[in-house]
Write an enzyme that holds these catalytic residues in place. Structure first.
Site, mmCIF file in Angstrom:
data_model
loop_
_atom_site.group_PDB
_atom_site.id
_atom_site.type_symbol
_atom_site.label_atom_id
_atom_site.label_comp_id
_atom_site.label_asym_id
_atom_site.label_seq_id
_atom_site.Cartn_x
_atom_site.Cartn_y
_atom_site.Cartn_z
ATOM 1 N N GLN A 1 0.847 -1.199 0.000
ATOM 2 C CA GLN A 1 0.000 0.000 0.000
ATOM 3 C C GLN A 1 0.885 1.252 0.000
ATOM 4 O O GLN A 1 2.058 1.176 0.394
ATOM 5 C CB GLN A 1 -0.907 -0.060 1.240
ATOM 6 C CG GLN A 1 -2.097 0.851 1.178
ATOM 7 C CD GLN A 1 -2.197 1.680 2.424
ATOM 8 O OE1 GLN A 1 -1.383 1.537 3.340
ATOM 9 N NE2 GLN A 1 -3.161 2.565 2.471
ATOM 10 N N ASN B 1 1.590 3.871 1.680
ATOM 11 C CA ASN B 1 2.426 4.407 2.763
ATOM 12 C C ASN B 1 3.178 3.328 3.547
ATOM 13 O O ASN B 1 3.585 3.546 4.675
ATOM 14 C CB ASN B 1 1.617 5.303 3.699
ATOM 15 C CG ASN B 1 0.386 4.608 4.221
ATOM 16 O OD1 ASN B 1 0.255 3.402 4.066
ATOM 17 N ND2 ASN B 1 -0.508 5.344 4.854
ATOM 18 N N LYS B 2 3.401 2.199 2.918
ATOM 19 C CA LYS B 2 4.138 1.101 3.547
ATOM 20 C C LYS B 2 5.643 1.192 3.194
ATOM 21 O O LYS B 2 6.039 2.083 2.443
ATOM 22 C CB LYS B 2 3.534 -0.228 3.101
ATOM 23 C CG LYS B 2 2.061 -0.403 3.521
ATOM 24 C CD LYS B 2 1.917 -0.384 5.027
ATOM 25 C CE LYS B 2 0.581 -0.835 5.561
ATOM 26 N NZ LYS B 2 -0.618 -0.232 5.014
ATOM 27 N N PRO B 3 6.475 0.270 3.722
ATOM 28 C CA PRO B 3 7.928 0.434 3.495
ATOM 29 C C PRO B 3 8.333 0.614 2.032
ATOM 30 O O PRO B 3 9.235 1.366 1.715
ATOM 31 C CB PRO B 3 8.505 -0.863 4.077
ATOM 32 C CG PRO B 3 7.542 -1.243 5.155
ATOM 33 C CD PRO B 3 6.182 -0.857 4.636
#
Ligand SMILES: Cc1ncc(COP(=O)(O)O)c(C=O)c1O
Length: 386
Positions: A149, A151-153
């Protein structure tokens, strides 16, 4: 080799896994794992009371009962000293969620799981590259799942991945995928491609709050592929949930794997820089056992006295500030009672939800952004407090 196979091969080699699979979202990846482990009606699944409701949905979809364990205040991970008392004869699974990039206390957690014969899987949706005693998070349990997604790493717009360390489980996931995974529609793939271009053009620390609001509005209008739909705030599986990863996501994933090392280095460097800036202002900085773990943070959590005001003002001032987690089962709209959570069940987590905001660490965050962000956030608390 097509792009999905390439991406899976990349993941397999990074995590030294027996096999890897790609799916539409992280929650879909968790659902696949639960299905092949045979988790079902009446089974209990232990997870921290500090998570995203989209992580609890698959547990509900298979008919199992979530059991929430409180967190410890420094790393926001499951307090393993409370784990044993949460285990009952119905406990079938423990989800070790590595929050913000901090790794759970895996020695303790795996020891307790082994003592009671309970299977462990790892939620690596917020944690890529962190190590515990030199071993990568995501390599301890029988399987792990990841999210792509935005805003994930690392992001593929949206996305879900499974790495699996067991031959039988891998074979079962393969079969499940062949038999039941549906393809995303042409429209969804097209929208996702357009979104990826928009992310690249728009998501900068100064514009994130604005872009996020626009994105939420477009999701409600059905113009973009949202991270979550309204029907996902009910513990009932929506139609077409079990969806495959599109080639658009897989291609992006392969690209992101090439820059993964640089991404990890950047996150480590910027986390240390935040430590320095916050420390210089007498603020509480990250507290973790560095003799055990080397975390790669997805965001840098700090506690403030007036979270609501800090978030509102941040948006006005073009400061990127994360709200994870707004309540025990993020986001704030979650009808907690439908997910068997009552405020007070996990008091340390409830307090963290009231106080914690998180500072950005993605690859577009520069030292200048970090300084601006720290200058801003330290106004929301006169003195450091835990
Ligand atoms: C801890 C955690 N696990 C799992 C998920 C689910 O990931 P996805 O959004 O890719 O389904 C999320 C977030 O959305 C999360 O924060």
């Amino acid at each position: 080799m097509n792009s999905s196979q390439k991406y899976q091969t990349n993941l397999k080699s990074i995590f030294g896994a027996f096999d890897a699979f790609t799916m539409w979202k992280g929650r879909v990846a968790l659902y696949a794992i639960l299905r092949v482990l045979g988790i079902g009606k009446g089974d209990e699944v232990i997870l921290p009371g500090y998570t995203c409701v989209m992580d609890v949905n698959p547990v509900k979809y298979v008919g199992a009962n979530p059991v929430y364990v409180d967190i410890e205040p420094d790393t926001f991970n499951m307090d393993v000293s409370l784990l044993e008392q949460a285990i009952t004869p119905n406990t079938k699974l423990i989800i070790a969620q590595h929050t913000y990039g901090y790794v759970c206390d895996m020695d303790e957690l795996m020891g307790i799981a082994e003592k009671y014969g309970v299977t462990v899987i790892e939620d690596c949706c917020l944690c890529v590259g962190s190590t515990y005693k030199g071993k990568l998070a995501g390599t301890f349990g029988i399987a792990s799942y990841f999210s792509g997604q935005w805003n994930k790493p690392f992001t593929t717009g949206i996305g879900g991945m499974v790495t699996c360390n067991d031959e039988n489980v891998a074979q079962d996931i393969q079969e499940l995928c062949e038999n039941e995974l549906i393809k995303p529609s042409f429209k969804e793939v097209l929208m996702l491609q357009a979104q990826l271009w928009v992310y690249k053009a728009l998501i900068y620390p100064r514009t994130t709050a604005l872009a996020q609001n626009l994105f939420r509005w477009l999701t409600k209008k059905g113009i973009v592929v949202g991270s979550s739909s309204n029907e996902e705030f009910e513990p009932k599986m929506p139609e077409n949930f079990f969806k495959a990863m599109s080639s658009v996501q897989a291609k992006e994933g392969v690209k992101k794997m090439k820059s993964l090392e640089a991404n990890i280095e950047h996150r480590k460097k910027m986390s240390s820089f935040y430590d320095e800036l916050l420390g210089n202002k007498g603020w509480g900085i990250r507290q973790f056992d560095s003799s055990k773990q080397d975390p790669v943070m997805v965001r840098y959590p700090v506690r403030v006295k007036d979270k609501q005001k800090a978030i509102e003002d941040a948006a006005k001032h073009g400061i990127e500030l994360g709200t994870w987690f707004e309540c025990a089962l993020h986001p704030i709209e979650t009808p907690l009672e439908k997910y068997d959570y009552e405020i007070g069940m996990c008091p340390v987590a409830d307090k963290a939800c009231e106080q914690v905001v998180n500072l950005p660490l993605h690859t577009r965050v520069s030292k200048k952004t970090a300084r601006r962000t720290v200058d801003f956030i330290t106004k929301y608390c006169e003195e450091a407090f835990a």
